[in-house]
Design an enzyme around this catalytic site. Sequence first.
Site, short mmCIF file in Angstrom:
data_model
loop_
_atom_site.label_atom_id
_atom_site.label_comp_id
_atom_site.label_asym_id
_atom_site.label_seq_id
_atom_site.Cartn_x
_atom_site.Cartn_y
_atom_site.Cartn_z
N VAL A 70 33.51 46.31 37.47
CA VAL A 70 34.47 46.32 38.36
C VAL A 70 34.59 44.63 39.03
CG1 VAL A 70 35.37 46.00 40.67
CG2 VAL A 70 34.88 48.13 38.90
N VAL A 72 36.44 40.92 39.56
CA VAL A 72 37.77 39.72 40.11
C VAL A 72 37.95 38.75 39.51
CG1 VAL A 72 39.56 39.20 42.05
CG2 VAL A 72 38.72 41.77 41.60
N GLY A 80 41.91 42.39 48.41
CA GLY A 80 42.41 43.31 47.82
C GLY A 80 42.62 44.11 46.86
N GLY A 82 40.00 43.78 44.43
CA GLY A 82 39.13 45.58 44.32
C GLY A 82 39.32 46.19 44.84
N LYS A 83 39.50 46.73 45.44
CA LYS A 83 40.47 47.75 46.56
C LYS A 83 41.37 48.62 45.35
CE LYS A 83 41.20 49.50 51.00
NZ LYS A 83 42.18 50.49 50.09
N TYR A 115 31.16 48.18 48.43
CA TYR A 115 31.53 49.20 48.22
C TYR A 115 30.93 50.78 49.36
CZ TYR A 115 31.63 47.71 43.70
OH TYR A 115 31.92 46.49 42.56
#
Length: 136
Positions: A70, A72, A80, A82-83, A115
């Site tokens: 994950v 960015v 937002g 990553g969310k 997380y």
Amino acid sequence: MELTIIERPPTVLEHKTLWEAVGWGKVNIEMTEQSIANSIYGVVAISDGIVIGMGRIVGDGAMYYYIQDVAVLPEHQNRGIGKKIIDKLLNYINDNCAGAGFVGLFASHGKDEFYEKFGFKDHSPGMTGMFMVLDE
């Protein structure tokens, strides 16, 4: 900024670009190509036609799922993205895990709190995460 999350793994070049941009080191292209090909599921975040984020799931596709890669691009973090990537990955797991499953990940330094918002916890001392890195 218009953002689209597309259900597909990153290409090797997209993976390399994001991996190196977030400071995870150099990429072994041959290993990365095979690793991505063996992913259970993946997503990329695209803005203005450019991949600015990614996330993958690896594991056995039944009981064990591991969220990997994950990332960015630094200039797009804290918006937002990553969310949205994690939400998409967890939705896939929830839709495809038939029963009690295990979802693991290793968080980059300083990302634990991010997380934890999704329900991930440090289970030590009762359970600890351990890993070994094999050098080339």
